[in-house]
Structure formats: structure tokens, C-alpha cells
Design a protein around this motif. Sequence first.
Motif, PDB file in Angstrom:
ATOM      1  N   UNK A 243      10.354  14.768 -17.085  1.00  0.00           N
ATOM      2  CA  UNK A 243       9.625  16.063 -17.630  1.00  0.00           C
ATOM      3  C   UNK A 243       8.084  15.746 -17.376  1.00  0.00           C
ATOM      4  N   UNK A 244       7.547  14.652 -16.725  1.00  0.00           N
ATOM      5  CA  UNK A 244       6.361  14.285 -16.412  1.00  0.00           C
ATOM      6  C   UNK A 244       5.797  14.059 -14.987  1.00  0.00           C
ATOM      7  N   UNK A 245       5.581  14.956 -14.287  1.00  0.00           N
ATOM      8  CA  UNK A 245       5.388  14.526 -12.698  1.00  0.00           C
ATOM      9  C   UNK A 245       4.308  13.483 -12.559  1.00  0.00           C
ATOM     10  N   UNK A 246       3.143  13.264 -13.486  1.00  0.00           N
ATOM     11  CA  UNK A 246       2.428  12.157 -13.297  1.00  0.00           C
ATOM     12  C   UNK A 246       3.199  10.831 -13.496  1.00  0.00           C
ATOM     13  N   UNK A 247       4.173  10.792 -14.373  1.00  0.00           N
ATOM     14  CA  UNK A 247       4.880   9.596 -14.604  1.00  0.00           C
ATOM     15  C   UNK A 247       5.952   9.199 -13.541  1.00  0.00           C
ATOM     16  N   UNK A 248       6.418  10.296 -13.102  1.00  0.00           N
ATOM     17  CA  UNK A 248       7.362  10.105 -11.742  1.00  0.00           C
ATOM     18  C   UNK A 248       6.308   9.651 -10.526  1.00  0.00           C
ATOM     19  N   UNK A 249       5.415  10.088 -10.362  1.00  0.00           N
ATOM     20  CA  UNK A 249       4.583   9.409  -9.502  1.00  0.00           C
ATOM     21  C   UNK A 249       4.260   8.000  -9.590  1.00  0.00           C
ATOM     22  N   UNK A 251       5.898   5.881 -11.391  1.00  0.00           N
ATOM     23  CA  UNK A 251       7.074   4.980 -11.211  1.00  0.00           C
ATOM     24  C   UNK A 251       7.163   4.871  -9.832  1.00  0.00           C
ATOM     25  N   UNK A 252       7.011   5.787  -8.976  1.00  0.00           N
ATOM     26  CA  UNK A 252       7.356   5.919  -7.410  1.00  0.00           C
ATOM     27  C   UNK A 252       6.293   4.845  -6.852  1.00  0.00           C
ATOM     28  N   UNK A 253       5.092   5.044  -7.152  1.00  0.00           N
ATOM     29  CA  UNK A 253       4.117   4.339  -6.882  1.00  0.00           C
ATOM     30  C   UNK A 253       4.235   2.780  -7.110  1.00  0.00           C
ATOM     31  N   UNK A 254       4.498   2.360  -8.246  1.00  0.00           N
ATOM     32  CA  UNK A 254       4.436   0.909  -8.917  1.00  0.00           C
ATOM     33  C   UNK A 254       5.927   0.377  -8.537  1.00  0.00           C
ATOM     34  N   UNK A 255       6.929   1.049  -8.216  1.00  0.00           N
ATOM     35  CA  UNK A 255       8.238   0.672  -7.804  1.00  0.00           C
ATOM     36  C   UNK A 255       8.941   0.223  -8.890  1.00  0.00           C
ATOM     37  N   UNK A 256       8.305   0.473 -10.193  1.00  0.00           N
ATOM     38  CA  UNK A 256       9.308   0.137 -11.487  1.00  0.00           C
ATOM     39  C   UNK A 256      10.724   1.035 -11.415  1.00  0.00           C
ATOM     40  N   UNK A 257      11.737   0.137 -11.591  1.00  0.00           N
ATOM     41  CA  UNK A 257      12.879   0.841 -11.346  1.00  0.00           C
ATOM     42  C   UNK A 257      13.461   1.355 -12.706  1.00  0.00           C
ATOM     43  N   UNK A 258      14.225   2.621 -12.647  1.00  0.00           N
ATOM     44  CA  UNK A 258      14.801   2.904 -13.841  1.00  0.00           C
ATOM     45  C   UNK A 258      16.297   2.541 -13.814  1.00  0.00           C
ATOM     46  N   UNK A 259      16.712   2.099 -15.016  1.00  0.00           N
ATOM     47  CA  UNK A 259      17.950   1.703 -14.933  1.00  0.00           C
ATOM     48  C   UNK A 259      18.871   2.885 -15.369  1.00  0.00           C
ATOM     49  N   UNK A 277      21.932  16.213 -14.936  1.00  0.00           N
ATOM     50  CA  UNK A 277      21.337  14.875 -15.171  1.00  0.00           C
ATOM     51  C   UNK A 277      20.069  14.707 -14.134  1.00  0.00           C
ATOM     52  N   UNK A 278      18.958  14.068 -14.678  1.00  0.00           N
ATOM     53  CA  UNK A 278      17.585  13.922 -13.790  1.00  0.00           C
ATOM     54  C   UNK A 278      17.604  12.932 -12.606  1.00  0.00           C
ATOM     55  N   UNK A 279      18.887  12.506 -12.531  1.00  0.00           N
ATOM     56  CA  UNK A 279      18.644  11.338 -11.222  1.00  0.00           C
ATOM     57  C   UNK A 279      18.355  11.862  -9.909  1.00  0.00           C
ATOM     58  N   UNK A 280      18.656  13.294  -9.655  1.00  0.00           N
ATOM     59  CA  UNK A 280      18.229  13.997  -8.740  1.00  0.00           C
ATOM     60  C   UNK A 280      16.759  14.059  -8.421  1.00  0.00           C
ATOM     61  N   UNK A 281      15.974  14.613  -9.579  1.00  0.00           N
ATOM     62  CA  UNK A 281      14.572  14.528  -9.656  1.00  0.00           C
ATOM     63  C   UNK A 281      14.034  13.157  -9.446  1.00  0.00           C
ATOM     64  N   UNK A 286      11.022   9.891  -5.394  1.00  0.00           N
ATOM     65  CA  UNK A 286      10.886   8.387  -4.682  1.00  0.00           C
ATOM     66  C   UNK A 286      10.883   7.368  -5.669  1.00  0.00           C
ATOM     67  N   UNK A 287      11.492   7.459  -6.928  1.00  0.00           N
ATOM     68  CA  UNK A 287      11.528   6.536  -7.849  1.00  0.00           C
ATOM     69  C   UNK A 287      12.643   5.510  -7.275  1.00  0.00           C
ATOM     70  N   UNK A 288      12.659   4.424  -7.824  1.00  0.00           N
ATOM     71  CA  UNK A 288      13.752   3.469  -7.534  1.00  0.00           C
ATOM     72  C   UNK A 288      14.635   3.514  -8.621  1.00  0.00           C
TER      73      UNK A 288
END
Length: 361
Positions: A243-249, A251-259, A277-281, A286-288
Motif C-alpha cells: 500500500x506504500x510505494x515509498x516503503x516498497x522502494x 525495502x527494495x533498496x535496502x534488500x530487507x526480505x519479506x517472509x 495477494x500482493x506478492x506480485x507487487x 524489486x523487493x526480496x
Amino acid sequence: MTTEPTGAYVAPEIEQFIDGLPKAELHVHHVGSASARIVSELATRHPGTVPSDIDELRKFYEFRDFAHFIEVYLAVVALIRTPEDIHYLTYEIAREMATEQGLRYAELTCTPYTSVRPDQPDLGMPIEGYTEAIESARVEAERDFGLVLRWIYDIPGEFGVDSAEWTLEYATKHRPEGLVAFGLGGPEIGVSRAQFEPVFTAAREAGLHSVPHAGETTGPQTVWDSLTLLRAERIGHGTSSAQDPALLRHLAETGVPLEVCPSSNIATRAVATLEEHPIRAFRAAGVTVTVNSDDPPMFGTTLNREYAIAAHLLDLDEAGLAELARTGVRASFAPDDVRERVLDEIDAYVAGQIQPSAGQI
């Protein structure tokens, strides 16, 4: 809870590939991994509110919402009353992980507070007995099944700051050899991440990694709080991050993975349908992403089924599934030699050089 078979998501040859693929799992709960077989045995040992009949257990696991899931989960926790129960549970979970899911490494999230119960000592067991039980089962599982287990001790958020402080004490003063990380589970609504900042700071100073749940049943701010206050190195679920494009950026930039745990999110009504499901988003941003089963028997799933769902949602072929498995290994806190061994085994499996049977490493 009823579910569709794995084959409803992938072709038979992909299903077969997933079954044999060496894998690691990072978001799977100790008690929540108890299969109907294991729960039935525990319910027979300790008759009460949880049915021992397999068919009745299936009905017992039909969740109305996340709050009901927590209620059922705690009822199963209440069956685990002695160190002998802990050992049985842990060893049998390991058996099923290795022989049925192709797992080579797993980080099991344990909640010692709900077994030790310092708030009601007459209902709990000594932390020393708890620790000895999980550690002896860990050593035996590696010997017997080739499965390397590590522990994440998590705070049951619904019990508040007191439970956090007790869990920290268990993690530092009674630290088991296999302990690698410190987590935070339970309900998110009304349970702010900020109150646990001092405890996570102390846990990190003790050398433990930070892996809180966040953004499963609340908005993206809970994920931000986990990143900024708890210094999360992985995020459990993180579903609302989409829901938050800034958060997605970030997460992608820092490489913090989502479980990511797709079936869990459907079962607890965090997501309405798998297609939503947001896994596609996450992938598009570029989120891990790692794929996990969370509380598999309770949600009528397996890790292999979650891989099949990911293959369906992300349009993954065998190469894509192998890379998903590699991501899980790389995002783990496994010892370097274990990480390299499992990565090599994945490569050899893809190359057709080995056809591993479950339980080999």
C-alpha cells in the motif's frame, strides 16, 4: 480449513520438481507446525478442549478471523505441558519437514513464554527443561534426518511488555546453542512496535537478529516502525507494504526480505483471495521475497504447496523456483557452511546431477 491440492496451481512436472527441490524455510512456527497426527497425540496425552479425532481437528482449524486463529493457536499451545511434549513436538516436526517437504534448513519460531508461563508458574515448565528439550531434538533431527534447525525466540505481543522482558531473559540467560534471532508475533492491532524497542535493542546487542512480524493485519506504518525502531533485518509477512510505494522502494533498496506466507494470509483474512495477494507487487517493485508456510497444518498447507502457489502467481518455471529456493537460503541466518552446502545442492538438483530424496543433505 479446506484447500485445493497443489496440482490445482501447477502442472504435474512442476509439482514434482518442487517436491524434490532442496529448500530452506524462514517463517514457520514451532507449535503451529504440529500436524494433525502430532496434535492428536498431544490431545490424547492431555484431554480437554482440543479434539484428538483427526476429522474434528479439521473443523477445529476453520478460522473466522485472525483473533479466532490466535484463540485456537493458544488452545494447542496449552497441550504442550512438559519437556517431553516439547521434545516430541520438535522431533516430529523435523521428521515431517525433512521427509515430506524437502527441507534442508529451517528457522523455527518458538514462543517459550507461553510454555514457561512465568505469569502462572503452575501452568508452565522450567525454561531449563524447555531449552534442553528443543536442543536435544535439534541435535537428533540433524543426525537422523539431515535437517539443520535454528531457533527464533519471539515475543507473544498479546501478553505485552512483561512477556518481552521474560523472553529476552530466556534468550540471553538461558540461550540455546541454536538460537539465532529475536521476533515478535501475535496480534498487531493495538500492539505497537514502539513499546518493544528497548528489548529488541538489548537482543541485538546480545548478537541476535531482528525478525518481527509486521503489516499482516495492520497498515504499512507497522512495517516502518519495525524497520526504524526494531531494526528489522527481515519482516514477517509485510503484507500491507504494497500500500506504500515509498516503503516498497525502501525495502527494495535496502534488500530487507519479506517472509511471505500466501495461504496464511487468506486463512486469517489478511488478504481476500490468492489472486489479490500482493506478492506480485512485491516482485514488481524489486523487493526480496521468500516463501513460507507459517502454521502449515493449521492453514491446510505445506511449504511445497506455497511454492506451487508462488509459481502460479509469479509465473515461475523450474529456474524461477530454484532461484526462489536460493533466495530463502541466502536470506537465512544459517552458518556459512550450511548455506553453501544447500545452495550447491540446489544447483546440482537443477543441473540434474542429483535427484535428492527428502531428508538427505
